[in-house]
Design a protein around this motif. Structure first.
Motif, PDB file in Angstrom:
ATOM      1  N   GLU A  89     -43.396 -23.455 -39.529  1.00 30.29           N
ATOM      2  CA  GLU A  89     -43.570 -22.222 -40.318  1.00 30.29           C
ATOM      3  C   GLU A  89     -43.366 -22.471 -41.805  1.00 30.29           C
ATOM      4  O   GLU A  89     -43.894 -21.760 -42.656  1.00 30.29           O
ATOM      5  CB  GLU A  89     -42.589 -21.135 -39.853  1.00 30.29           C
ATOM      6  CG  GLU A  89     -42.910 -20.537 -38.490  1.00 30.29           C
ATOM      7  CD  GLU A  89     -42.386 -21.368 -37.332  1.00 30.29           C
ATOM      8  OE1 GLU A  89     -41.846 -22.474 -37.572  1.00 30.29           O
ATOM      9  OE2 GLU A  89     -42.524 -20.909 -36.178  1.00 30.29           O
ATOM     10  N   LEU A  92     -46.480 -22.703 -43.832  1.00 28.74           N
ATOM     11  CA  LEU A  92     -47.104 -21.445 -44.264  1.00 28.74           C
ATOM     12  C   LEU A  92     -46.462 -20.916 -45.532  1.00 28.74           C
ATOM     13  O   LEU A  92     -47.134 -20.584 -46.504  1.00 28.74           O
ATOM     14  CB  LEU A  92     -46.907 -20.384 -43.178  1.00 28.74           C
ATOM     15  CG  LEU A  92     -48.007 -20.172 -42.154  1.00 28.74           C
ATOM     16  CD1 LEU A  92     -47.639 -18.986 -41.284  1.00 28.74           C
ATOM     17  CD2 LEU A  92     -49.333 -19.915 -42.853  1.00 28.74           C
ATOM     18  N   LEU A  93     -45.129 -20.856 -45.508  1.00 28.09           N
ATOM     19  CA  LEU A  93     -44.402 -20.349 -46.672  1.00 28.09           C
ATOM     20  C   LEU A  93     -44.670 -21.236 -47.880  1.00 28.09           C
ATOM     21  O   LEU A  93     -44.882 -20.754 -48.994  1.00 28.09           O
ATOM     22  CB  LEU A  93     -42.898 -20.277 -46.395  1.00 28.09           C
ATOM     23  CG  LEU A  93     -42.467 -19.340 -45.271  1.00 28.09           C
ATOM     24  CD1 LEU A  93     -40.948 -19.209 -45.234  1.00 28.09           C
ATOM     25  CD2 LEU A  93     -43.085 -17.970 -45.415  1.00 28.09           C
ATOM     26  N   ARG A  96     -48.227 -20.598 -49.223  1.00 28.35           N
ATOM     27  CA  ARG A  96     -48.287 -19.305 -49.918  1.00 28.35           C
ATOM     28  C   ARG A  96     -47.689 -19.432 -51.304  1.00 28.35           C
ATOM     29  O   ARG A  96     -48.245 -18.925 -52.278  1.00 28.35           O
ATOM     30  CB  ARG A  96     -47.511 -18.247 -49.124  1.00 28.35           C
ATOM     31  CG  ARG A  96     -48.202 -17.848 -47.836  1.00 28.35           C
ATOM     32  CD  ARG A  96     -47.280 -16.996 -46.967  1.00 28.35           C
ATOM     33  NE  ARG A  96     -47.915 -16.662 -45.696  1.00 28.35           N
ATOM     34  CZ  ARG A  96     -47.297 -16.093 -44.668  1.00 28.35           C
ATOM     35  NH1 ARG A  96     -45.997 -15.792 -44.758  1.00 28.35           N
ATOM     36  NH2 ARG A  96     -47.948 -15.819 -43.564  1.00 28.35           N
ATOM     37  N   ARG A 106     -54.070  -7.371 -44.632  1.00 29.05           N
ATOM     38  CA  ARG A 106     -54.206  -7.390 -43.173  1.00 29.05           C
ATOM     39  C   ARG A 106     -54.831  -6.102 -42.656  1.00 29.05           C
ATOM     40  O   ARG A 106     -54.142  -5.111 -42.443  1.00 29.05           O
ATOM     41  CB  ARG A 106     -52.830  -7.596 -42.528  1.00 29.05           C
ATOM     42  CG  ARG A 106     -52.227  -8.930 -42.898  1.00 29.05           C
ATOM     43  CD  ARG A 106     -50.953  -9.233 -42.136  1.00 29.05           C
ATOM     44  NE  ARG A 106     -50.633 -10.644 -42.294  1.00 29.05           N
ATOM     45  CZ  ARG A 106     -49.583 -11.243 -41.753  1.00 29.05           C
ATOM     46  NH1 ARG A 106     -48.747 -10.564 -41.009  1.00 29.05           N
ATOM     47  NH2 ARG A 106     -49.377 -12.525 -41.951  1.00 29.05           N
ATOM     48  N   ARG A 136     -49.415  -6.577 -47.993  1.00 26.39           N
ATOM     49  CA  ARG A 136     -48.042  -7.083 -47.937  1.00 26.39           C
ATOM     50  C   ARG A 136     -47.775  -8.051 -49.091  1.00 26.39           C
ATOM     51  O   ARG A 136     -48.548  -8.990 -49.294  1.00 26.39           O
ATOM     52  CB  ARG A 136     -47.870  -7.799 -46.593  1.00 26.39           C
ATOM     53  CG  ARG A 136     -46.623  -8.646 -46.470  1.00 26.39           C
ATOM     54  CD  ARG A 136     -46.665  -9.497 -45.189  1.00 26.39           C
ATOM     55  NE  ARG A 136     -45.513 -10.365 -45.087  1.00 26.39           N
ATOM     56  CZ  ARG A 136     -45.400 -11.377 -44.237  1.00 26.39           C
ATOM     57  NH1 ARG A 136     -46.392 -11.632 -43.385  1.00 26.39           N
ATOM     58  NH2 ARG A 136     -44.326 -12.122 -44.215  1.00 26.39           N
ATOM     59  N   TYR A 143     -37.873 -13.251 -48.131  1.00 22.17           N
ATOM     60  CA  TYR A 143     -38.409 -14.528 -47.651  1.00 22.17           C
ATOM     61  C   TYR A 143     -38.129 -15.664 -48.632  1.00 22.17           C
ATOM     62  O   TYR A 143     -38.050 -16.822 -48.239  1.00 22.17           O
ATOM     63  CB  TYR A 143     -39.926 -14.441 -47.452  1.00 22.17           C
ATOM     64  CG  TYR A 143     -40.352 -13.996 -46.079  1.00 22.17           C
ATOM     65  CD1 TYR A 143     -39.926 -12.772 -45.568  1.00 22.17           C
ATOM     66  CD2 TYR A 143     -41.188 -14.788 -45.302  1.00 22.17           C
ATOM     67  CE1 TYR A 143     -40.333 -12.355 -44.309  1.00 22.17           C
ATOM     68  CE2 TYR A 143     -41.597 -14.375 -44.045  1.00 22.17           C
ATOM     69  CZ  TYR A 143     -41.166 -13.162 -43.552  1.00 22.17           C
ATOM     70  OH  TYR A 143     -41.570 -12.764 -42.318  1.00 22.17           O
ATOM     71  N   ASP A 244     -44.327  -7.908 -42.866  1.00 20.97           N
ATOM     72  CA  ASP A 244     -44.404  -8.785 -41.696  1.00 20.97           C
ATOM     73  C   ASP A 244     -44.306  -7.947 -40.426  1.00 20.97           C
ATOM     74  O   ASP A 244     -45.119  -8.066 -39.509  1.00 20.97           O
ATOM     75  CB  ASP A 244     -43.266  -9.812 -41.755  1.00 20.97           C
ATOM     76  CG  ASP A 244     -43.256 -10.730 -40.543  1.00 20.97           C
ATOM     77  OD1 ASP A 244     -44.344 -11.189 -40.153  1.00 20.97           O
ATOM     78  OD2 ASP A 244     -42.162 -10.978 -39.995  1.00 20.97           O
TER      79      ASP A 244
HETATM   80  C1  IPM Z   1     -46.863 -14.007 -40.426  1.00 20.02           C
HETATM   81  C2  IPM Z   1     -45.882 -14.855 -39.672  1.00 20.02           C
HETATM   82  C3  IPM Z   1     -45.118 -15.680 -40.681  1.00 20.02           C
HETATM   83  C4  IPM Z   1     -44.377 -14.717 -41.575  1.00 20.02           C
HETATM   84  C5  IPM Z   1     -44.164 -16.713 -40.086  1.00 20.02           C
HETATM   85  C6  IPM Z   1     -44.827 -17.596 -39.072  1.00 20.02           C
HETATM   86  C7  IPM Z   1     -43.525 -17.530 -41.181  1.00 20.02           C
HETATM   87  O1  IPM Z   1     -45.060 -14.066 -38.875  1.00 20.02           O
HETATM   88  O2  IPM Z   1     -47.724 -14.568 -41.110  1.00 20.02           O
HETATM   89  O3  IPM Z   1     -46.766 -12.785 -40.328  1.00 20.02           O
HETATM   90  O4  IPM Z   1     -43.306 -14.229 -41.210  1.00 20.02           O
HETATM   91  O5  IPM Z   1     -44.877 -14.448 -42.663  1.00 20.02           O
END
Ligand code: IPM
Ligand code: MG
Length: 354
Positions: A89, A92-93, A96, A106, A136, A143, A244
């Motif tokens: 994970e 992803l962070l 971003r 979304r 979002r 986060y 989220d």
């Molecule tokens: C999302 C996911 C991610 C988040 C995780 C996987 C880090 O839940 O993209 O919504 O919490 O942003």
């Protein structure tokens, strides 16, 4: 025109669905005279296994040099026992934040053909199904605030600045202007100081959009309103953690979680596009995953990063037609419909483009 796309298949079903999305994109290119150049890079669990870290520098570099990023999914039980910073994970962070993708879009749209999968009562949905979008904030809030442990205690910090709130609010209002001109900002300003700041900045930004109706809800009430009266929403504007949670809730009430795309945008045209669902490791590589959310993510890429609206619509229409003709992957299968695998679903969508 030639577009460079960094492709991150990732883990689980990621490679299965990304393959189909690429086929669809390539076909759009053939048909409308664009070319797409794909460069595959590592991120997530697969990167941990191959090079020992979830987000290699090389991946960030390639993404930054590209016109856009397409991502499948990351994570899986195999890596669940790793520490916070070593987990898939983290990729992803890291992406971003490295690409400064502060706005996560979304859409939660209900497909008419999948209406029966909606868990809400018919009278709540009424005519016309559901169509809302969650905006979002993606690179701030709890986060990314300072966190740590001290003896028996652990802490995470939730912090927002005026400029962070302003830029995400503008994105939400701009989107509302192209939709039904309503923004609902969701916060917890009865308790949290940063939420009070959030609310006042949103009010300020709203002044530049006199045509847009704006209202505010506390997050607990917002979560409840989503299931008792979802049709009141057009654009939901909210912070990172609330977004989220609420975006999962919003997608679930459409009954179409395997169908929904997302876009993460910054202040340039470079965006990252991915399905909202996870990596579903239990069906990875089995030709069972639903590629539609990823295919629709590619449509969002055409729309938001490349300004190719006609091409985006063509993909969305092709998906609709395939559903209309009764083709379904396992996750959206119902009685009387035709069950197909990942590859067959991709092929059908490609065919419909012509
Ligand atoms: C999302 C996911 C991610 C988040 C995780 C996987 C880090 O839940 O993209 O919504 O919490 O942003
Ligand atoms: Mg989530």
């Amino acid at each position: 025109m030639n577009y460079k796309i960094a492709v991150i298949p990732g883990d689980g079903i990621g490679p299965d669905i990304v393959e189909q999305a690429k086929l669809v994109l390539t076909e759009v290119g053939n048909k409308y005279g664009h070319s797409f150049e794909y460069k595959e890079v590592l991120a997530g669990g697969v990167a941990i296994d191959k090079v020992g870290e979830p987000l290699p520098e090389e991946t960030i570099k390639v993404c930054k040099e590209s016109d856009s990023v397409l991502l499948g999914a990351v994570g899986g039980p195999k890596w669940d026992n790793l520490a916070g910073d070593e987990r898939p994970e983290k990729a992803l962070l890291g992406l971003r934040s490295a690409l400064e993708l502060f706005a996560n879009i979304r859409p939660a749209t209900m497909f008419n053909q999948l209406r029966d999968a909606c868990p809400l009562k018919d009278e709540i949905i009424g005519e016309g199904g559901l169509d809302l979008v969650v905006v979002r904030e993606l690179t701030g809030g709890i986060y990314f605030g300072e966190r740590g442990r001290e003896g028996e205690e652990a802490y995470d910090t939730m912090k927002y600045s005026v400029s962070e709130i302003k830029r995400i609010a503008k994105v939400a209002f701009d989107i509302a202007m192209k939709r039904n001109k309503k923004v609902t900002s969701i916060d917890k300003s009865n308790i949290l100081e940063n939420s009070r700041l959030w609310r006042s900045v949103v009010e300020e930004v709203a002044k530049d959009y006199p045509e847009v109706e704006v209202n505010h809800l506390y997050v607990d009430n917002g979560a409840m309103q989503l299931v008792i009266n979802p049709k009141q929403f057009d654009v939901i504007l909210t912070g990172n953690m609330f977004g989220d949670i609420l975006s999962d809730e919003a997608s679930m009430i459409t009954g179409s979680i395997g169908m929904l795309p997302s876009a993460s945008l910054g202040s340039s045209k470079l965006g990252m596009y991915e399905p909202i669902h996870g990596s579903a490791p239990d069906i990875a590589g089995m030709d069972k995953a639903n590629p539609i959310a990823t295919v629709l993510s590619v449509a969002m890429m055409l729309r938001y990063s490349f300004d190719l609206e006609k091409e985006a619509k063509a993909i969305e229409k092709a998906v609709e037609q395939v559903l209309e003709e009764g083709y379904r992957t396992g996750d959206i299968m119902s009685k009387g419909m035709k069950l197909v695998g990942t590859k067959e679903m991709g092929k059908l969508i490609v065919e419909k483009l012509n």
